[in-house]
Write an enzyme that holds these catalytic residues in place. Sequence first.
Site, PDB file in Angstrom:
ATOM      1  N   HIS A  54       0.698  -1.361   0.145  1.00 36.81           N
ATOM      2  CA  HIS A  54      -0.087  -0.046   0.099  1.00 36.81           C
ATOM      3  C   HIS A  54       0.927   1.257   0.076  1.00 36.81           C
ATOM      4  O   HIS A  54       0.213   2.374   0.483  1.00 36.81           O
ATOM      5  CB  HIS A  54      -1.032   0.277   1.268  1.00 36.81           C
ATOM      6  CG  HIS A  54      -1.961  -1.043   1.028  1.00 36.81           C
ATOM      7  ND1 HIS A  54      -3.300  -0.652   0.538  1.00 36.81           N
ATOM      8  CD2 HIS A  54      -2.113  -2.237   1.342  1.00 36.81           C
ATOM      9  CE1 HIS A  54      -4.136  -1.508   0.517  1.00 36.81           C
ATOM     10  NE2 HIS A  54      -3.301  -2.675   1.068  1.00 36.81           N
TER      11      HIS A  54
ATOM     12  N   HIS B 200       0.285 -16.036   7.838  1.00 40.66           N
ATOM     13  CA  HIS B 200       0.779 -14.703   7.082  1.00 40.66           C
ATOM     14  C   HIS B 200       2.115 -14.392   7.588  1.00 40.66           C
ATOM     15  O   HIS B 200       2.665 -15.068   8.416  1.00 40.66           O
ATOM     16  CB  HIS B 200      -0.223 -13.515   7.222  1.00 40.66           C
ATOM     17  CG  HIS B 200      -0.062 -12.839   5.784  1.00 40.66           C
ATOM     18  ND1 HIS B 200       0.935 -12.227   5.560  1.00 40.66           N
ATOM     19  CD2 HIS B 200      -0.886 -12.616   4.840  1.00 40.66           C
ATOM     20  CE1 HIS B 200       0.628 -11.422   4.349  1.00 40.66           C
ATOM     21  NE2 HIS B 200      -0.439 -11.756   4.054  1.00 40.66           N
TER      22      HIS B 200
ATOM     23  N   ASP C 273      -7.707 -12.715  -2.886  1.00 46.78           N
ATOM     24  CA  ASP C 273      -8.085 -14.068  -3.710  1.00 46.78           C
ATOM     25  C   ASP C 273      -8.456 -14.952  -3.017  1.00 46.78           C
ATOM     26  O   ASP C 273      -7.934 -15.494  -2.140  1.00 46.78           O
ATOM     27  CB  ASP C 273      -6.856 -14.037  -4.638  1.00 46.78           C
ATOM     28  CG  ASP C 273      -6.350 -13.176  -5.547  1.00 46.78           C
ATOM     29  OD1 ASP C 273      -6.962 -12.822  -6.558  1.00 46.78           O
ATOM     30  OD2 ASP C 273      -5.381 -12.158  -5.017  1.00 46.78           O
TER      31      ASP C 273
END
Length: 396
Positions: A17, A104, A344
């Site tokens: 980002h 993650h 996704d």
Amino acid sequence: MSTFGKLFRVTTYGESHCKGVGAIVDGVPPGMELTEADIQPQLSRRRPGQSKLTTPRDEKDKVTIMSGTEFGVSLGTPIGIQVPNLDQRPHDYSETDVFPRPSHADYTYLKKYGLKASSGGGRASARETIGRVAAGAIAEKYLRLAHGVEIVAFTSSVGKVNMPFINDLHENDDVKPEFYEFLNTISREQVDQDITRCPHPKTAEDIKELITRKAEEHDSIGGTVTCVIRNCPIGLGEPCFDKLEALLAHAMLSIPATKGFEFGSGFSGTTMSGFQHNDAFITKADGRLGTATNHSGGVQGGISNGENIYFRVAFKPAATISRDQQTTSYDGVSGTLSTRGRHDPSVVPRAVPIVEAMAALVIIDACLQQDAREASMSRLPAINIHHSLQGKAPKK
């Protein structure tokens, strides 16, 4: 580190980002026609928001070449590539300031660096692969022009839905002839006919149904990408630590969400005898020496042998899901993580051009190294080499 390759060197930059992402590509041969139009198609295949099966993040991923070309021709100097991040929503990730996302990189990045990107996955995000895909497109153009190399990847499975004769390739110690023919003929146009990037219509429909169901459940699912490299020059790869399949494994397992790599006959080859697995040499129709089968996957002794190179890459389910998960905060307090970030439901369809890009980066680097070896050898004075050293029978 963020640099890949030896003679063809790619350094990627940017986070999920930040203002933009891209790459510096050093070692591109001079004198090759190169514009954004050569790079954009692969970035468009990789970009988010391209179908209902991908993340809804709306990024056009329009590329700009910042340096290294003039009048549409490569100068041999570093090529700077830039892609802006337009659809940023850093506020979607405020919960990850409290809870590390299960599976993650939030926790491991924090422990490694002492801090982490506060939004998205930072460098662990798939946004990082934009630089790889752009550099891979440049590599592919050179390989195609200089050597006629063709690289095609496709979705071969998602979850337990598999393409026929791919996942059971070496069962019963037999490779079906249609598999070799498939590798010889499959094209990107065929792969892109379906949004799943699976070139088998029945399997593609089943994959669409599975991914759609997982999206509705706010969950994710993994799968595999199979890749073939055709017309690869003979002699690429080094005998010991930089075997060609080892270089490809390094490249593929550096892609986010990868968990496995299988080359040629892979694990199935362990069930075969040596007699069954050996690729007998034959004279091909064009007169060159080749092999009747290709259990070796186009590489023997770590060096390419001229046959099709093929391998399969395993991708895990995306870690970020929009489903409440019981977990523990950074300070050790149990709680519930509710993630709002866009993701996704399956990374596999978008991973196809990334696999192709990394394959191209490995092959071009190996080509340039072999070209350097052959050029340096050609400058030596001619000597009388014994026939056995050249693989020739002595004259009678």
